[in-house]
Scaffold this active site. Structure first.
Site: not given
Length: 318
Positions: A157, A257, A287
């Protein structure tokens, strides 16, 4: 858009996640809630050390994970790991078990960086800390039992975004060539979730990580830095127009995502620049899907481990 029918049923837990409003007022509570789930420092499986900076930056804490039994070789591979958290929260302890398993699975030394967080420390502070840790890792490779030719930069991330920026920084300075770059659903583009986004896919960003959270975290990371100066691509790697010379790169992201569009675009830019690129898009997951059990999580783990093995394998002699 209602995307419930697109969600893999094994990940239905994401439908029950309460929505969070990310603001400067709510951030302390969000941090406290998430950080409360981390292991305390004294309970982790790592060694801790503080890396002194050559600049005016404060020392950087790194957490070092080693395999319990190391092969009899001249040097082990290493993984410089950068944690996620939207640039505004997190620390290596959030992934303690995962990092320990990585060290054993790959017979590698894993060095996780406790970089400074925004908004208290906006760009370039988090990136500078990652660079300080990488410089230390290269400088101390022999003392740490590491083969400097087999150091991989890896991140999830926001940590994936920092990994991309760090790879660009050392490339431009001619300092170091990583053995590979491994990014799991990286956060690369400050425009995502805003009207300036190159693409806005209505099927993404509904679950797990929202447009509002993304805008807030990028605002925290950006601070007062202008987005039209020559360093902006180190803040938001999606702005980089030249990716030539980067190391072989692995990327993966879920099809639901918010980062799908920016990650696919970055992978295409890498491929067009002649960088060996591997991209996986997992159907039906948002995500942070890999925090939940399911077939896509298992596939992602297999793919990441295969990429790490490829990056860290010893080159044949001669």
């Amino acid at each position: 858009m209602n995307i419930d029918h697109l969600l893999d049923p094994a990940y239905a837990c994401f439908l029950d996640e309460p929505a969070s409003e990310w603001t400067l007022d709510t951030l302390p509570a969000i941090r406290a809630r998430i950080h409360s789930g981390f292991k305390p420092s004294q309970a982790t499986r790592c060694e801790q050390t503080w890396v002194e900076a050559k600049t005016d930056s404060p020392p950087v804490r790194v957490c070092i994970y080693r395999p319990q039994t190391a092969p009899q070789v001249d040097g082990l591979p290493a993984i410089l790991y950068l944690h996620g958290g939207g640039f505004v929260l997190g620390q290596p302890e959030m992934a303690d078990d995962y990092l320990d398993n990585l060290a054993h699975e790959h017979q590698a030394v894993v060095v996780a960086v406790d970089y400074r967080l925004a908004p208290e420390h906006p760009f370039p502070a988090p990136l500078e800390d990652c660079h300080i840790a990488l410089e230390w890792l290269c400088r101390e490779a022999s003392a740490q039992g590491i083969d400097p030719a087999r150091i991989v930069i890896m991140g999830h991330s926001a940590g994936g975004g920092l990994a991309a920026a760090l790879a660009l920084w050392v490339r431009d300075r001619g300092q170091f060539q990583p053995a590979g770059l491994v990014m799991i659903y990286p956060m690369l583009d400050h425009r995502t979730g805003t009207p300036a986004a190159p693409a806005d896919n209505p099927a993404t960003g509904t679950l797990s990580w929202s447009r509002q959270a993304n805008r807030f975290c990028w605002d925290c990371m950006t601070g007062e830095h202008p987005m039209d100066d020559e360093q902006a691509y180190l803040l938001s790697p999606a702005l980089a127009t030249n990716l030539k010379g980067l190391s072989a790169t692995f990327m993966c992201v879920g099809a639901l995502d918010l980062f799908l569009e920016e990650d696919v675009a970055f992978a295409l830019t890498l491929a067009r620049a002649g960088v060996p690129t591997e991209l996986h898009v997992y159907p039906g997951v948002p995500h942070m899907f890999d925090l939940c059990p399911g077939r896509q999580t298992e596939q992602c783990a297999q793919d990441v481990n295969a990429a790490l093995r490829k990056c860290t394998e010893r080159s044949p002699p001669g």
